[in-house]
Scaffold this motif. Structure first.
Motif, PDB file in Angstrom:
ATOM      1  N   ARG A 124       4.104   1.349 -14.386  1.00 40.98           N
ATOM      2  CA  ARG A 124       2.651   0.873 -14.028  1.00 40.98           C
ATOM      3  C   ARG A 124       2.083  -0.322 -14.898  1.00 40.98           C
ATOM      4  NH1 ARG A 124      -1.186   6.214 -16.087  1.00 40.98           N
ATOM      5  NH2 ARG A 124      -0.529   7.118 -14.235  1.00 40.98           N
TER       6      ARG A 124
ATOM      7  N   THR B 239       2.107   1.436  -3.845  1.00 40.85           N
ATOM      8  CA  THR B 239       1.340   1.015  -4.995  1.00 40.85           C
ATOM      9  C   THR B 239      -0.172   1.788  -5.254  1.00 40.85           C
ATOM     10  OG1 THR B 239       2.008  -0.923  -4.447  1.00 40.85           O
ATOM     11  CG2 THR B 239      -0.347  -0.920  -6.296  1.00 40.85           C
ATOM     12  N   ARG B 240      -0.259   2.285  -6.031  1.00 39.85           N
ATOM     13  CA  ARG B 240      -1.790   3.385  -6.287  1.00 39.85           C
ATOM     14  C   ARG B 240      -2.140   2.522  -6.944  1.00 39.85           C
ATOM     15  NH1 ARG B 240      -2.603   7.781  -9.455  1.00 39.85           N
ATOM     16  NH2 ARG B 240      -0.672   7.995 -10.549  1.00 39.85           N
ATOM     17  N   VAL B 241      -3.896   2.316  -6.991  1.00 37.61           N
ATOM     18  CA  VAL B 241      -5.033   2.132  -8.314  1.00 37.61           C
ATOM     19  C   VAL B 241      -4.743   2.858  -9.203  1.00 37.61           C
ATOM     20  CG1 VAL B 241      -6.673   1.298  -9.372  1.00 37.61           C
ATOM     21  CG2 VAL B 241      -5.816   0.488  -7.060  1.00 37.61           C
TER      22      VAL B 241
ATOM     23  N   TYR C  93      -2.168  -0.683 -11.357  1.00 36.05           N
ATOM     24  CA  TYR C  93      -1.521  -0.254 -10.655  1.00 36.05           C
ATOM     25  C   TYR C  93      -0.354   0.494 -11.068  1.00 36.05           C
ATOM     26  CZ  TYR C  93      -4.342  -3.721  -8.245  1.00 36.05           C
ATOM     27  OH  TYR C  93      -5.137  -4.253  -7.468  1.00 36.05           O
ATOM     28  N   GLU C  94      -0.456   1.986 -10.301  1.00 42.23           N
ATOM     29  CA  GLU C  94       1.545   2.552 -10.567  1.00 42.23           C
ATOM     30  C   GLU C  94       2.120   2.018  -9.628  1.00 42.23           C
ATOM     31  OE1 GLU C  94       1.544   6.219 -12.381  1.00 42.23           O
ATOM     32  OE2 GLU C  94       2.013   6.960 -10.165  1.00 42.23           O
ATOM     33  N   TYR C  95       3.431   1.451  -9.649  1.00 45.46           N
ATOM     34  CA  TYR C  95       3.985   1.686  -7.937  1.00 45.46           C
ATOM     35  C   TYR C  95       5.890   1.845  -8.346  1.00 45.46           C
ATOM     36  CZ  TYR C  95       5.319  -2.787 -11.319  1.00 45.46           C
ATOM     37  OH  TYR C  95       6.192  -3.328 -12.500  1.00 45.46           O
TER      38      TYR C  95
ATOM     39  N   ALA D 256       0.975  -1.090   0.099  1.00 46.23           N
ATOM     40  CA  ALA D 256       0.043   0.351  -0.253  1.00 46.23           C
ATOM     41  C   ALA D 256       1.129   1.131   0.201  1.00 46.23           C
ATOM     42  CB  ALA D 256      -1.119  -0.035   1.082  1.00 46.23           C
TER      43      ALA D 256
END
Length: 101
Positions: A90, A38-40, A50-52, A35
């Motif tokens: 992504r 990462t973000r949706v 997801y972008e991480y 969390a």
């Protein structure tokens, strides 16, 4: 010389067969770590993106699997990975119903 390569190949093959199989160990994902990195970006019932940053895609895969399971009982399949200008990545996972074999 050819006999040497054949003998060496057979030796490698036999030693691979004699080795004990590795035990598969599954670890519970560290959701706090995921969390934090990462973000949706986008989500529908058929895919999630997801972008991480500072995390591997295989650490995100269990989260995508949970998402697809919750949205139709399907499995997550990695579709695409792209690099962003800020060096974030992504990953897009498609939710697919895989045929039972």
């Amino acid at each position: 010389m050819r006999q040497f390569f054949i003998a060496a190949s057979l030796l490698c093959l036999l030693s691979a067969c004699a080795a004990e199989p590795e035990k598969v160990v599954w670890e519970q994902p560290d959701y706090n770590h995921i969390a934090a990195h990462t973000r949706v970006v986008e989500k529908t019932s058929n895919f999630v993106t997801y972008e991480y940053k500072d995390i591997r895609v295989d650490e995100i895969a269990p989260i995508a699997a949970l998402y697809c399971q919750d949205h139709g009982g399907r499995q997550a399949v990695l579709y695409d990975i792209t690099m962003r200008p800020d060096h974030a990545r992504r990953a897009t996972f498609m939710c697919k119903k895989l045929a039972d074999f």
